[in-house]
Design a protein around this motif. Structure first.
Motif, PDB file in Angstrom:
ATOM      1  N   ARG A  47      32.848  35.371  33.304  1.00 13.27           N
ATOM      2  CA  ARG A  47      33.745  34.266  32.975  1.00 13.27           C
ATOM      3  C   ARG A  47      33.108  32.917  33.291  1.00 13.27           C
ATOM      4  O   ARG A  47      33.265  31.953  32.558  1.00 13.27           O
ATOM      5  CB  ARG A  47      35.060  34.393  33.742  1.00 13.27           C
ATOM      6  N   GLU A  48      32.400  32.851  34.414  1.00  8.21           N
ATOM      7  CA  GLU A  48      31.776  31.599  34.837  1.00  8.21           C
ATOM      8  C   GLU A  48      30.352  31.884  35.306  1.00  8.21           C
ATOM      9  O   GLU A  48      30.137  32.352  36.424  1.00  8.21           O
ATOM     10  CB  GLU A  48      32.581  30.950  35.961  1.00  8.21           C
ATOM     11  N   ALA A  85      40.690  38.845  43.187  1.00  2.67           N
ATOM     12  CA  ALA A  85      39.538  37.963  43.348  1.00  2.67           C
ATOM     13  C   ALA A  85      39.191  37.284  42.028  1.00  2.67           C
ATOM     14  O   ALA A  85      38.928  36.071  41.989  1.00  2.67           O
ATOM     15  CB  ALA A  85      38.333  38.745  43.875  1.00  2.67           C
ATOM     16  N   CYS A  86      39.197  38.040  40.945  1.00  2.00           N
ATOM     17  CA  CYS A  86      38.903  37.468  39.627  1.00  2.00           C
ATOM     18  C   CYS A  86      39.948  36.423  39.246  1.00  2.00           C
ATOM     19  O   CYS A  86      39.595  35.327  38.778  1.00  2.00           O
ATOM     20  CB  CYS A  86      38.869  38.572  38.571  1.00  2.00           C
ATOM     21  N   ARG A  87      41.223  36.763  39.443  1.00  2.00           N
ATOM     22  CA  ARG A  87      42.295  35.844  39.051  1.00  2.00           C
ATOM     23  C   ARG A  87      42.266  34.571  39.883  1.00  2.00           C
ATOM     24  O   ARG A  87      42.346  33.461  39.341  1.00  2.00           O
ATOM     25  CB  ARG A  87      43.655  36.542  39.198  1.00  2.00           C
ATOM     26  N   LEU A  88      42.147  34.711  41.207  1.00  2.40           N
ATOM     27  CA  LEU A  88      42.156  33.537  42.078  1.00  2.40           C
ATOM     28  C   LEU A  88      40.908  32.674  41.896  1.00  2.40           C
ATOM     29  O   LEU A  88      40.974  31.449  42.024  1.00  2.40           O
ATOM     30  CB  LEU A  88      42.299  33.961  43.542  1.00  2.40           C
ATOM     31  N   HIS A  89      39.800  33.311  41.590  1.00  3.03           N
ATOM     32  CA  HIS A  89      38.593  32.520  41.356  1.00  3.03           C
ATOM     33  C   HIS A  89      38.782  31.609  40.147  1.00  3.03           C
ATOM     34  O   HIS A  89      38.379  30.438  40.160  1.00  3.03           O
ATOM     35  CB  HIS A  89      37.372  33.417  41.151  1.00  3.03           C
ATOM     36  N   ALA A  90      39.405  32.155  39.097  1.00  5.96           N
ATOM     37  CA  ALA A  90      39.658  31.350  37.901  1.00  5.96           C
ATOM     38  C   ALA A  90      40.683  30.246  38.183  1.00  5.96           C
ATOM     39  O   ALA A  90      40.555  29.122  37.683  1.00  5.96           O
ATOM     40  CB  ALA A  90      40.146  32.247  36.764  1.00  5.96           C
TER      41      ALA A  90
END
Length: 214
Positions: free
Chosen positions: A76-77, A43-48
Protein backbone atom coordinates in the motif's frame (compact mmCIF):
# COMPACT_ATOMS: atom_id res chain seq x y z
CA UNK A 1 19.20 7.17 24.31
CA UNK A 2 16.53 9.43 22.82
CA UNK A 3 14.46 9.74 19.66
CA UNK A 4 14.29 13.12 18.00
CA UNK A 5 11.31 15.30 17.31
CA UNK A 6 8.43 13.39 18.89
CA UNK A 7 8.71 10.51 16.42
CA UNK A 8 5.25 9.00 15.72
CA UNK A 9 5.21 5.24 16.30
CA UNK A 10 2.55 2.57 15.78
CA UNK A 11 2.89 -0.62 17.88
CA UNK A 12 1.63 -4.02 16.70
CA UNK A 13 1.83 -6.97 19.09
CA UNK A 14 -0.85 -9.24 20.51
CA UNK A 15 0.47 -9.00 24.08
CA UNK A 16 -0.95 -5.99 25.91
CA UNK A 17 1.71 -6.09 28.64
CA UNK A 18 4.50 -5.94 26.08
CA UNK A 19 2.80 -3.08 24.23
CA UNK A 20 2.52 -1.16 27.49
CA UNK A 21 6.22 -1.67 28.14
CA UNK A 22 7.12 -0.58 24.63
CA UNK A 23 4.94 2.51 24.95
CA UNK A 24 6.76 3.51 28.15
CA UNK A 25 10.14 2.84 26.53
CA UNK A 26 9.46 4.92 23.43
CA UNK A 27 7.70 7.75 25.23
CA UNK A 28 10.53 8.00 27.75
CA UNK A 29 12.87 8.32 24.75
CA UNK A 30 10.86 11.26 23.41
CA UNK A 31 8.69 9.47 20.83
CA UNK A 32 4.88 9.45 20.63
CA UNK A 33 2.94 6.20 20.31
CA UNK A 34 -0.05 7.07 18.10
CA UNK A 35 -1.77 3.68 18.12
CA UNK A 36 -1.66 0.02 19.07
CA UNK A 37 -2.68 -3.07 17.09
CA UNK A 38 -3.23 -6.65 18.25
CA UNK A 39 -3.38 -8.36 14.84
CA UNK A 40 -1.86 -8.05 11.41
CA UNK A 41 -5.20 -6.84 10.05
CA UNK A 42 -5.36 -4.05 12.64
CA UNK A 43 -1.75 -3.10 11.92
CA UNK A 44 -2.54 -2.64 8.23
CA UNK A 45 -5.69 -0.62 8.93
CA UNK A 46 -4.14 1.62 11.59
CA UNK A 47 -1.03 2.22 9.53
CA UNK A 48 -3.20 3.54 6.70
CA UNK A 49 -5.32 5.65 9.09
CA UNK A 50 -2.63 7.06 11.39
CA UNK A 51 0.32 7.34 9.01
CA UNK A 52 3.01 6.76 11.68
CA UNK A 53 6.63 7.45 10.87
CA UNK A 54 7.63 3.98 12.07
CA UNK A 55 5.64 0.77 12.62
CA UNK A 56 7.11 -1.55 15.27
CA UNK A 57 5.57 -4.97 14.71
CA UNK A 58 5.75 -8.54 15.94
CA UNK A 59 5.73 -11.44 13.48
CA UNK A 60 3.63 -13.92 15.47
CA UNK A 61 0.19 -12.37 15.80
CA UNK A 62 -3.33 -13.74 15.36
CA UNK A 63 -4.84 -13.54 11.90
CA UNK A 64 -2.62 -12.97 8.91
CA UNK A 65 0.57 -12.54 10.98
CA UNK A 66 3.43 -10.10 10.70
CA UNK A 67 5.13 -11.15 7.46
CA UNK A 68 1.89 -10.91 5.48
CA UNK A 69 0.96 -7.66 7.25
CA UNK A 70 4.39 -6.26 6.42
CA UNK A 71 3.95 -7.25 2.78
CA UNK A 72 0.54 -5.55 2.60
CA UNK A 73 1.66 -2.38 4.37
CA UNK A 74 4.55 -2.06 1.96
CA UNK A 75 2.30 -2.86 -0.99
CA UNK A 76 0.00 0.00 0.00
CA UNK A 77 2.82 2.39 0.87
CA UNK A 78 6.20 1.62 -0.65
CA UNK A 79 7.96 4.05 1.68
CA UNK A 80 6.53 2.56 4.89
CA UNK A 81 9.19 2.19 7.58
CA UNK A 82 8.78 -0.98 9.61
CA UNK A 83 10.87 -2.46 12.43
CA UNK A 84 10.21 -6.09 13.31
CA UNK A 85 10.47 -6.98 17.00
CA UNK A 86 10.26 -10.74 17.25
CA UNK A 87 10.84 -13.74 19.45
CA UNK A 88 12.20 -15.52 16.35
CA UNK A 89 15.97 -15.19 16.39
CA UNK A 90 16.71 -17.35 13.35
CA UNK A 91 18.38 -15.88 10.29
CA UNK A 92 15.53 -17.25 8.17
CA UNK A 93 12.90 -14.99 9.72
CA UNK A 94 15.19 -11.95 9.66
CA UNK A 95 16.10 -12.51 6.01
CA UNK A 96 12.45 -12.89 5.04
CA UNK A 97 11.43 -9.75 6.95
CA UNK A 98 14.15 -7.67 5.33
CA UNK A 99 13.32 -9.05 1.89
CA UNK A 100 9.67 -8.13 2.48
CA UNK A 101 10.71 -4.53 3.14
CA UNK A 102 11.41 -4.20 6.86
CA UNK A 103 14.13 -1.71 7.75
CA UNK A 104 14.87 -3.25 11.13
CA UNK A 105 14.88 -6.63 12.82
CA UNK A 106 15.36 -6.86 16.58
CA UNK A 107 14.97 -9.90 18.83
CA UNK A 108 12.73 -9.51 21.86
CA UNK A 109 15.70 -10.68 23.93
CA UNK A 110 17.77 -7.68 22.79
CA UNK A 111 18.51 -4.72 25.04
CA UNK A 112 16.26 -1.67 24.87
CA UNK A 113 18.95 0.50 23.31
CA UNK A 114 19.06 -1.78 20.25
CA UNK A 115 15.34 -1.37 19.67
CA UNK A 116 15.52 2.41 20.05
CA UNK A 117 18.46 2.50 17.65
CA UNK A 118 16.56 0.35 15.15
CA UNK A 119 13.62 2.78 15.26
CA UNK A 120 15.96 5.77 14.92
CA UNK A 121 17.66 4.24 11.88
CA UNK A 122 14.36 3.22 10.30
CA UNK A 123 12.97 6.74 10.70
CA UNK A 124 15.95 7.91 8.63
CA UNK A 125 15.42 5.20 6.02
CA UNK A 126 18.36 3.05 7.11
CA UNK A 127 18.54 -0.65 7.96
CA UNK A 128 19.38 -1.92 11.43
CA UNK A 129 19.65 -5.55 12.58
CA UNK A 130 20.47 -6.43 16.17
CA UNK A 131 23.95 -7.84 16.69
CA UNK A 132 22.95 -11.41 17.56
CA UNK A 133 20.67 -11.68 14.52
CA UNK A 134 23.32 -10.18 12.24
CA UNK A 135 25.77 -12.89 13.34
CA UNK A 136 23.26 -15.62 12.57
CA UNK A 137 22.57 -14.09 9.15
CA UNK A 138 26.29 -14.05 8.38
CA UNK A 139 26.59 -17.71 9.42
CA UNK A 140 23.54 -18.70 7.36
CA UNK A 141 25.31 -17.93 4.09
CA UNK A 142 26.73 -21.44 4.20
CA UNK A 143 23.30 -23.09 4.53
CA UNK A 144 22.01 -25.42 1.77
CA UNK A 145 20.21 -24.04 -1.27
CA UNK A 146 16.90 -25.26 0.18
CA UNK A 147 16.97 -22.47 2.76
CA UNK A 148 13.36 -21.15 2.74
CA UNK A 149 14.64 -17.65 3.48
CA UNK A 150 16.21 -17.41 0.05
CA UNK A 151 13.94 -19.67 -2.01
CA UNK A 152 10.49 -18.40 -1.05
CA UNK A 153 8.63 -15.13 -1.52
CA UNK A 154 7.17 -13.49 1.60
CA UNK A 155 3.71 -14.95 0.94
CA UNK A 156 5.15 -18.40 0.20
CA UNK A 157 7.20 -18.22 3.38
CA UNK A 158 4.13 -17.40 5.49
CA UNK A 159 2.23 -20.33 3.96
CA UNK A 160 5.28 -22.57 4.47
CA UNK A 161 5.41 -21.55 8.15
CA UNK A 162 1.70 -22.22 8.67
CA UNK A 163 1.90 -25.57 6.90
CA UNK A 164 4.87 -26.55 9.08
CA UNK A 165 2.84 -25.60 12.17
CA UNK A 166 0.16 -28.07 11.06
CA UNK A 167 -2.55 -25.73 9.79
CA UNK A 168 -4.93 -27.06 7.13
CA UNK A 169 -5.18 -25.43 3.73
CA UNK A 170 -8.66 -24.02 4.42
CA UNK A 171 -7.49 -22.52 7.72
CA UNK A 172 -4.49 -20.90 6.04
CA UNK A 173 -6.73 -19.51 3.31
CA UNK A 174 -9.01 -17.94 5.91
CA UNK A 175 -6.10 -16.38 7.81
CA UNK A 176 -4.52 -14.87 4.72
CA UNK A 177 -7.79 -13.94 2.94
CA UNK A 178 -6.99 -16.18 0.00
CA UNK A 179 -8.92 -18.94 -1.75
CA UNK A 180 -8.16 -22.54 -0.82
CA UNK A 181 -7.17 -23.16 -4.44
CA UNK A 182 -4.61 -20.34 -4.29
CA UNK A 183 -3.10 -21.75 -1.09
CA UNK A 184 -3.00 -25.24 -2.62
CA UNK A 185 -1.16 -23.85 -5.66
CA UNK A 186 1.31 -22.10 -3.37
CA UNK A 187 1.82 -25.34 -1.45
CA UNK A 188 2.74 -27.17 -4.67
CA UNK A 189 5.17 -24.44 -5.66
CA UNK A 190 6.72 -24.34 -2.17
CA UNK A 191 7.40 -28.07 -2.26
CA UNK A 192 8.97 -27.76 -5.70
CA UNK A 193 11.21 -24.86 -4.67
CA UNK A 194 12.35 -26.57 -1.47
CA UNK A 195 12.73 -30.03 -2.98
CA UNK A 196 10.34 -31.74 -0.55
CA UNK A 197 7.49 -34.11 -1.36
CA UNK A 198 5.89 -35.01 1.97
CA UNK A 199 4.55 -33.06 4.96
CA UNK A 200 7.18 -34.72 7.18
CA UNK A 201 10.01 -33.48 4.94
CA UNK A 202 8.49 -29.99 4.97
CA UNK A 203 8.31 -29.94 8.77
CA UNK A 204 11.85 -31.31 9.09
CA UNK A 205 13.15 -28.53 6.84
CA UNK A 206 11.24 -25.90 8.84
CA UNK A 207 12.79 -27.20 12.08
CA UNK A 208 16.27 -27.26 10.50
CA UNK A 209 16.02 -23.58 9.64
CA UNK A 210 14.40 -22.43 12.87
CA UNK A 211 11.02 -21.66 11.34
CA UNK A 212 9.27 -23.92 13.85
CA UNK A 213 10.53 -25.75 16.91
CA UNK A 214 10.71 -29.50 17.12
Amino acid sequence: MTLEGGLRILLADDHAVLRAGLRRLFESAGARVVGEAETGEQACRLHAELQPQVLVMDLSMPGMGGIEALRRVRQREAGARVVILSMHESATFATQALRAGALGYVAKSAVADELIEAVRQAAQGRVFVSAAIAQRMASSRSLPAADPATQLSSREFEIFRLLAEGHALDAIAARLYLSSKTVANHQTLIKQKLGVTTPIELVRLAIQHGVVTG
